[in-house]
Design a protein around this motif. Structure first.
Motif, PDB file in Angstrom:
ATOM      1  N   PRO A 107      41.208  44.921  36.175  1.00  0.00           N
ATOM      2  CA  PRO A 107      41.928  43.722  36.648  1.00  0.00           C
ATOM      3  C   PRO A 107      43.047  43.298  35.709  1.00  0.00           C
ATOM      4  N   PRO A 145      46.088  45.368  37.959  1.00  0.00           N
ATOM      5  CA  PRO A 145      45.548  44.356  38.891  1.00  0.00           C
ATOM      6  C   PRO A 145      45.791  44.670  40.358  1.00  0.00           C
ATOM      7  N   ILE A 146      46.976  45.192  40.693  1.00  0.00           N
ATOM      8  CA  ILE A 146      47.270  45.468  42.107  1.00  0.00           C
ATOM      9  C   ILE A 146      46.393  46.612  42.622  1.00  0.00           C
ATOM     10  N   TRP A 187      43.516  47.575  41.406  1.00  0.00           N
ATOM     11  CA  TRP A 187      42.126  47.117  41.437  1.00  0.00           C
ATOM     12  C   TRP A 187      41.869  46.254  42.656  1.00  0.00           C
ATOM     13  N   HIS A 188      42.794  45.347  42.962  1.00  0.00           N
ATOM     14  CA  HIS A 188      42.595  44.437  44.091  1.00  0.00           C
ATOM     15  C   HIS A 188      42.430  45.199  45.396  1.00  0.00           C
ATOM     16  N   HIS A 189      43.161  46.290  45.536  1.00  0.00           N
ATOM     17  CA  HIS A 189      43.133  47.038  46.809  1.00  0.00           C
ATOM     18  C   HIS A 189      42.067  48.143  46.835  1.00  0.00           C
ATOM     19  N   TYR A 242      39.090  48.410  44.483  1.00  0.00           N
ATOM     20  CA  TYR A 242      37.891  48.263  43.652  1.00  0.00           C
ATOM     21  C   TYR A 242      36.655  48.831  44.343  1.00  0.00           C
ATOM     22  N   GLU A 256      33.608  41.079  47.210  1.00  0.00           N
ATOM     23  CA  GLU A 256      33.857  41.746  45.932  1.00  0.00           C
ATOM     24  C   GLU A 256      32.583  41.828  45.107  1.00  0.00           C
TER      25      GLU A 256
END
Length: 472
Positions: free
Chosen positions: A51, A55-56, A58-60, A62, A325
């Motif tokens: 993250p 971050p981008i 990971w967000h999409h 994970y 999540e």
């Protein structure tokens, strides 16, 4: 339905492995190599670092990262120990721990999301301290996530006419999102995992209440002094309060308060009610009280969704993203931790003997101070729930012994996991959620290392004092 050749082969392997599923619980950690823990370490490091570094991505993705680490354990494990052993290990992790864990979190998340605090308070030092104290009490009964989601928005609205707000949110994370959830299994995920392992519901409140009272009293006093210093500065208040005043404070979705009491009742029931009725689910015993608890919590979740007005959910910006999540990440954690727990249970005969010796005194007894700091250090940068499990098993994993003979050790593990989850943004799930909400509302929050400067100055000295008083 016609099966492909690969589907038939997979089915044949699964059927062939079924007779051996009952033996998965006999996995000998002393016979495992340390590299079996790599997927678990990779899972936790991914949660901690990705993250921040990507971050981008990971967000999409994970969920895909989690699945990759789970397969990195399961495929070699099935190849070496057999499909049956792998299947039984998965079944035990899901049925005995993961599913009850997610069901409780979902119930608390849903019920808390159905309660909206309407109105505008004025964020004086006294008012802010009272909100933090209320959140600390609620956290042990509706979970740190539930209490945080309930109170963070009213707290930000109360302070939206002040120039200095970041310290209010930082102490909110310390108190409501972490320390306040230390008294019951409902409060924080690590304690609920201990409850699932056999720790009595009221054991924690009996054994770390003085430590909790010390932490909360100290933090509230420090916050009041700091907030009063800001409040006395003439330039503190903005010319106009962005939030219009209302007549008092009102709660919407009050029916969820009753449902919260029902959640508490089901969890208490499963701890008090003893039944000889046990169901076998893929080789894992499931007691009738646990089954009733989980079905009851699912029913509470559905009732809350049905009776809560849509306007309340919209006002709370309620959505399933955070819960999805948590569910995906913990699925990977509960699977990859299987060999780690077995190796820790092997004690000095296992590959993690160095860890066991580090928290053990020369006479062979556990050192509570070392357990407190070791659990806390990992909980600061990794998720505190699996960290609790790791050191729970390092101490032997027998709840009857840990609650009696080794009570100081279990108290140290519990306090370390819950309290020191506040040391960083990534130590506990509500920390990042609160930070995100605050930034969305215009609060300029400290950076990752800026937050650690706050925790280092405020929390670490308190932990040192605690060590000398309670964990020597």
């Amino acid at each position: 339905m016609k099966l492909s050749i690969w589907q038939r082969r997979c089915l044949a392997l699964c059927v062939a492995g079924l007779p051996f599923m009952a033996h998965a619980g006999e996995l000998n950690g002393a016979e495992l190599a340390v590299w079996w823990g790599i997927p678990f370490a990779g899972m936790l490091l991914s949660i901690a670092l990705m993250p921040l570094l990507a971050p981008i991505f990971w967000h999409h993705h994970y969920g895909k990262v989690t699945a990759a680490w789970a397969l990195a354990f399961l495929v070699p494990f099935a190849a070496v120990f057999g499909v049956g052993a792998a299947g039984a290990g998965v079944a035990h992790a899901l049925v005995a721990e993961y599913i009850p864990f997610v069901i409780l979190l979902t119930a608390l998340f849903t019920v808390a999301g159905g309660i909206f605090v309407q109105g505008n308070l004025h964020g004086s030092p006294g008012t802010n301290t009272a909100i933090l104290a209320l959140g600390a009490v609620l956290a042990s009964f509706m979970g740190t996530t539930g209490a945080s989601m309930l109170l963070i928005r009213p707290l930000i609205r109360a302070n939206d006419n002040r120039k200095h707000v970041a310290h209010v949110v930082v102490f909110f994370i310390f108190i409501v999102s972490n320390v306040g959830g230390s008294l019951t299994p409902l409060g924080d995920p690590p304690l609920f995992l201990g409850f699932l392992k056999g720790v009595e519901f009221f054991w924690t409140v009996r054994h770390i209440f003085p430590e909790t009272l010390f932490m909360l009293g100290s933090l509230l006093a420090i916050f009041y002094a700091l907030d009063s210093w800001y409040w006395r500065k003439r330039e503190e208040l903005l010319p106009r309060d962005p939030t219009p005043d209302t007549r008092g404070i009102r709660l919407q979705g009050q029916v969820n308060l009753l449902l919260l009491a029902v959640v508490v009742g089901f969890v208490l029931l499963s701890g008090i009610w003893k039944s000889s009725v046990v169901f076998d689910v893929a080789g894992t015993p499931v007691a009738l009280p646990s089954l009733v608890r989980d079905i009851g919590l699912i029913a509470v979740t559905l009732v809350s969704l049905a009776v809560t007005p849509r306007a309340v959910h919209e006002a709370n910006q309620f959505g399933w993203g955070p819960m999805q999540e948590v569910a995906k990440l913990f699925a990977g954690i509960f699977l990859t931790i299987i060999p780690v727990i077995a190796m820790l249970k092997a004690g000095v005969d296992g590959p993690f003997s160095a860890v066991v010796r580090a928290v053990t005194r020369p006479d062979g007894t556990p050192d509570p101070a070392m357990y407190f700091w070791a659990t806390g250090a990992l909980s600061s940068f990794l998720d505190n729930a699996p960290t609790y499990l790791v050191f729970f098993n390092t101490a032997g994993g027998d709840p009857a012994v840990l609650m009696t003979t080794l009570a100081p050790t279990l108290a140290a593990v519990s306090a370390g996991a819950v309290f020191m989850g506040a040391n960083t943004y990534i130590g506990n799930a509500p920390n990042l959620m609160v930070k995100a909400i605050a930034e969305d509302r215009g609060v300029k929050m400290p950076s990752f290392f800026g937050y650690m400067a706050w925790s280092g100055c405020v929390l670490i000295p308190l932990f040192i004092v605690m060590t000398f008083i309670w964990f020597r």
